[in-house]
Design a protein around this motif. Structure first.
Motif, PDB file in Angstrom:
ATOM      1  N   GLU A   1      57.323  34.143   1.208  1.00 47.12           N
ATOM      2  CA  GLU A   1      57.441  35.397   1.937  1.00 47.12           C
ATOM      3  C   GLU A   1      56.321  36.383   1.590  1.00 47.12           C
ATOM      4  O   GLU A   1      56.157  37.395   2.262  1.00 47.12           O
ATOM      5  N   LYS A   2      55.507  36.060   0.609  1.00 41.14           N
ATOM      6  CA  LYS A   2      54.346  36.897   0.281  1.00 41.14           C
ATOM      7  C   LYS A   2      53.253  36.763   1.340  1.00 41.14           C
ATOM      8  O   LYS A   2      52.398  37.629   1.458  1.00 41.14           O
ATOM      9  N   ASP A   3      53.279  35.672   2.091  1.00 42.26           N
ATOM     10  CA  ASP A   3      52.280  35.402   3.116  1.00 42.26           C
ATOM     11  C   ASP A   3      52.999  35.287   4.457  1.00 42.26           C
ATOM     12  O   ASP A   3      53.896  34.452   4.612  1.00 42.26           O
ATOM     13  N   GLN A   4      52.628  36.111   5.436  1.00 43.77           N
ATOM     14  CA  GLN A   4      53.333  36.168   6.713  1.00 43.77           C
ATOM     15  C   GLN A   4      53.273  34.847   7.482  1.00 43.77           C
ATOM     16  O   GLN A   4      54.262  34.402   8.051  1.00 43.77           O
ATOM     17  N   VAL A   5      52.119  34.194   7.481  1.00 46.90           N
ATOM     18  CA  VAL A   5      51.979  32.915   8.196  1.00 46.90           C
ATOM     19  C   VAL A   5      52.895  31.865   7.565  1.00 46.90           C
ATOM     20  O   VAL A   5      53.597  31.122   8.271  1.00 46.90           O
ATOM     21  N   SER A   6      52.924  31.813   6.255  1.00 44.01           N
ATOM     22  CA  SER A   6      53.777  30.841   5.558  1.00 44.01           C
ATOM     23  C   SER A   6      55.248  31.108   5.815  1.00 44.01           C
ATOM     24  O   SER A   6      56.033  30.173   6.034  1.00 44.01           O
ATOM     25  N   GLU A   7      55.616  32.377   5.821  1.00 42.96           N
ATOM     26  CA  GLU A   7      57.012  32.717   6.065  1.00 42.96           C
ATOM     27  C   GLU A   7      57.425  32.363   7.495  1.00 42.96           C
ATOM     28  O   GLU A   7      58.524  31.852   7.721  1.00 42.96           O
ATOM     29  N   ASP A   8      56.545  32.600   8.456  1.00 44.30           N
ATOM     30  CA  ASP A   8      56.849  32.236   9.845  1.00 44.30           C
ATOM     31  C   ASP A   8      57.015  30.726  10.000  1.00 44.30           C
ATOM     32  O   ASP A   8      57.916  30.260  10.713  1.00 44.30           O
ATOM     33  N   LEU A   9      56.161  29.961   9.339  1.00 45.12           N
ATOM     34  CA  LEU A   9      56.281  28.500   9.396  1.00 45.12           C
ATOM     35  C   LEU A   9      57.569  28.022   8.735  1.00 45.12           C
ATOM     36  O   LEU A   9      58.218  27.087   9.213  1.00 45.12           O
ATOM     37  N   LEU A  10      57.955  28.667   7.625  1.00 48.17           N
ATOM     38  CA  LEU A  10      59.209  28.313   6.956  1.00 48.17           C
ATOM     39  C   LEU A  10      60.402  28.632   7.852  1.00 48.17           C
ATOM     40  O   LEU A  10      61.348  27.829   7.952  1.00 48.17           O
ATOM     41  N   ASP A  11      60.361  29.784   8.534  1.00 50.48           N
ATOM     42  CA  ASP A  11      61.447  30.139   9.442  1.00 50.48           C
ATOM     43  C   ASP A  11      61.566  29.134  10.589  1.00 50.48           C
ATOM     44  O   ASP A  11      62.669  28.741  10.975  1.00 50.48           O
ATOM     45  N   GLU A  12      60.423  28.702  11.132  1.00 45.41           N
ATOM     46  CA  GLU A  12      60.437  27.708  12.205  1.00 45.41           C
ATOM     47  C   GLU A  12      60.970  26.367  11.695  1.00 45.41           C
ATOM     48  O   GLU A  12      61.740  25.689  12.371  1.00 45.41           O
ATOM     49  N   TYR A  13      60.583  25.996  10.476  1.00 40.70           N
ATOM     50  CA  TYR A  13      61.072  24.765   9.850  1.00 40.70           C
ATOM     51  C   TYR A  13      62.596  24.798   9.720  1.00 40.70           C
ATOM     52  O   TYR A  13      63.286  23.833  10.066  1.00 40.70           O
ATOM     53  N   GLN A  14      63.114  25.924   9.245  1.00 43.65           N
ATOM     54  CA  GLN A  14      64.564  26.033   9.074  1.00 43.65           C
ATOM     55  C   GLN A  14      65.284  26.065  10.418  1.00 43.65           C
ATOM     56  O   GLN A  14      66.364  25.499  10.564  1.00 43.65           O
ATOM     57  N   LYS A  15      64.687  26.729  11.411  1.00 44.47           N
ATOM     58  CA  LYS A  15      65.298  26.775  12.739  1.00 44.47           C
ATOM     59  C   LYS A  15      65.361  25.377  13.360  1.00 44.47           C
ATOM     60  O   LYS A  15      66.365  25.008  13.979  1.00 44.47           O
ATOM     61  N   ASN A  16      64.320  24.589  13.184  1.00 42.86           N
ATOM     62  CA  ASN A  16      64.298  23.235  13.749  1.00 42.86           C
ATOM     63  C   ASN A  16      65.224  22.275  13.019  1.00 42.86           C
ATOM     64  O   ASN A  16      65.567  21.222  13.556  1.00 42.86           O
ATOM     65  N   ASN A  17      65.626  22.605  11.806  1.00 41.39           N
ATOM     66  CA  ASN A  17      66.531  21.728  11.044  1.00 41.39           C
ATOM     67  C   ASN A  17      68.002  21.975  11.361  1.00 41.39           C
ATOM     68  O   ASN A  17      68.850  21.219  10.909  1.00 41.39           O
TER      69      ASN A  17
END
Length: 167
Positions: A51-67
């Motif tokens: 969550e310190k990096d916006q791009v990384s956090e967005d990718l993590l959110d998409e990963y969790q949404k797709n799971n």
């Protein structure tokens, strides 16, 4: 009787392969951190860092949404289960080629369950790229670095060597 034994064995053996979600670890500052804190939010163990990096956090959110499970997979599995139960309750009455015959219900339902499971596992496997990309983006711009287990999701081969040194 052998068909029933085969179906029971399939229902017992297939769920046992999905019990390894909480075993993934990442190394951060020479400490092991659980990547998956629960089956519900995979990758949540890395959120504090990502969550310190916006791009990384967005990718993590998409990963969790797709799971997350979808209504389509739930409907396919439920229909398959209903067909198998209907086939088990149906008596042999001489109807061999109809859509309500015992064999059609049993094998059609088992096939639907297997297809639903394979679709879910394939989507989950292909989604792992988002988590790896999220960690890559974080490591480009931030410290401490996150080291995931060295697996390659493209060919399914993974391994690792650990070397420890104490002073």
């Amino acid at each position: 009787m052998s068909k029933l034994t085969l179906l029971i064995a399939l229902f017992i053996l297939i769920p046992s392969y999905g019990a390894d979600t909480c075993s993934r670890v990442a190394t951060i500052n020479y400490q092991e951190v659980l990547v998956d804190l629960s089956n519900k939010n995979r990758g949540e163990g890395l959120r504090y860092y990502l969550e310190k990096d916006q791009v990384s956090e967005d990718l993590l959110d998409e990963y969790q949404k797709n799971n997350r499970p979808t209504w389509r997979s739930a409907a396919l599995s439920t229909l398959g289960t209903a067909m198998v139960l209907g086939g088990l309750l149906r008596t042999s009455d001489g109807e061999q080629d109809t859509i309500t015959s015992k064999n059609f219900l049993l094998f059609g339902g088992a096939t639907m369950i297997a297809v639903s499971y394979l679709i879910y596992k394939t989507n989950q496997y292909n989604n792992e790229y988002l988590l790896l990309k999220s960690v890559e983006e974080y490591n480009k711009r931030n410290t401490p670095k996150i080291f995931l287990a060295p697996t390659d999701p493209k060919n399914g081969i993974g391994g690792g060597i650990g070397i420890g040194q104490e002073f």
